[in-house]
Design a protein around this motif. Structure first.
Motif, short mmCIF file in Angstrom:
data_model
loop_
_atom_site.label_atom_id
_atom_site.label_comp_id
_atom_site.label_asym_id
_atom_site.label_seq_id
_atom_site.Cartn_x
_atom_site.Cartn_y
_atom_site.Cartn_z
N UNK A 8 0.85 -1.19 0.00
CA UNK A 8 0.00 0.00 0.00
C UNK A 8 0.89 1.23 0.00
N UNK A 9 2.17 1.02 0.29
CA UNK A 9 3.11 2.14 0.34
C UNK A 9 4.47 1.69 -0.18
N UNK A 10 5.11 2.60 -0.91
CA UNK A 10 6.48 2.43 -1.34
C UNK A 10 7.29 3.56 -0.74
N UNK A 82 0.38 5.17 -1.22
CA UNK A 82 1.25 6.33 -1.14
C UNK A 82 2.68 5.93 -1.48
N UNK A 83 3.39 6.86 -2.08
CA UNK A 83 4.82 6.70 -2.34
C UNK A 83 5.52 7.87 -1.67
N UNK A 84 6.50 7.54 -0.84
CA UNK A 84 7.22 8.57 -0.10
C UNK A 84 8.70 8.48 -0.42
N UNK A 85 9.30 9.62 -0.74
CA UNK A 85 10.75 9.71 -0.91
C UNK A 85 11.34 10.01 0.46
N UNK A 86 12.21 9.13 0.94
CA UNK A 86 12.80 9.27 2.28
C UNK A 86 14.15 8.58 2.29
N UNK A 87 15.17 9.23 2.82
CA UNK A 87 16.51 8.64 2.81
C UNK A 87 16.56 7.27 3.47
N UNK A 106 10.38 -1.07 0.29
CA UNK A 106 11.43 -0.08 0.06
C UNK A 106 11.94 -0.22 -1.37
N UNK A 107 12.23 0.91 -2.00
CA UNK A 107 12.87 0.95 -3.30
C UNK A 107 14.20 1.67 -3.06
N UNK A 108 15.30 0.92 -3.12
CA UNK A 108 16.63 1.47 -2.84
C UNK A 108 17.29 1.92 -4.14
#
Length: 181
Positions: A8-10, A82-87, A106-108
């Motif tokens: 549901x989230x990336x 939701x997709x969130x950009x986060x370090x 997570x997408x690394x």
């Protein structure tokens, strides 16, 4: 490892300059999911500290990570995406973001320090000075397979990176209609 739930989230993660916001926004457009930049969850004190060239401490990061985790929980519990950009540089940070959920992936965005330094040198209007890149790489604990991670190289076009992420998402058991391209 057990069955991974349909996400549901990336969380698109990596060091500053790896392209998190750009890739996350493109993924959101392709999937029809809401995009949020994790930077918008930072308290003002963190932004000022980074602008001044000082790396954040773990104590600085906990309220920020919890705010992002709260938003993920809210969206997922309401049946959204939701997709969130986060370090999300450390394992402990990713644990806070997950809160034990199986429906967050997570997408690394993986790249060399040299390539990212070159990108940062040409970036304008961002509060992360290029000089903090070394501290980002020093802090980075690359994700492991058990963290339900998709690893992609950043030395491709944004479109190719997004294509690669979606290809890797489809076998995860996600509902096909959620991942149509």
């Amino acid at each position: 490892m057990g069955r991974v739930e349909a996400p549901c989230a990336l969380i698109v993660m990596g060091v500053s300059g790896s392209g998190k916001s750009t890739v996350a926004e493109a993924l959101g457009e392709r999937l029809g999911w809401r995009f949020e930049d994790g930077d918008s969850f930072h308290p003002a004190s963190n932004v000022e500290k980074m602008r001044a060239g000082h790396p954040l401490t773990d104590e600085d990061r906990w309220p920020w990570l919890n705010a992002i985790a709260d938003e993920i929980a809210r969206v997922c519990n309401e049946g959204g995406h939701i997709i969130i950009a986060c370090s999300a540089l450390k394992h402990t940070y990713r644990d806070v973001l997950l809160r034990g959920r199986d429906d967050v992936r997570f997408v690394f965005l993986k790249g060399t320090k040299e390539l990212i330094a070159e990108r940062l040198a040409h970036r304008k209007g961002h509060f992360m000075p290029p000089g903090l890149l070394t501290s980002q790489f020093d802090t980075l604990e690359p994700p492991e397979a058990g963290e339900h991670v998709i690893t992609v190289s950043i030395d491709e076009t944004v479109e190719a990176i997004v294509d690669g992420v979606i290809r890797q998402l489809k076998p995860s058991g996600a509902k096909r209609r959620d991942l149509e391209t």
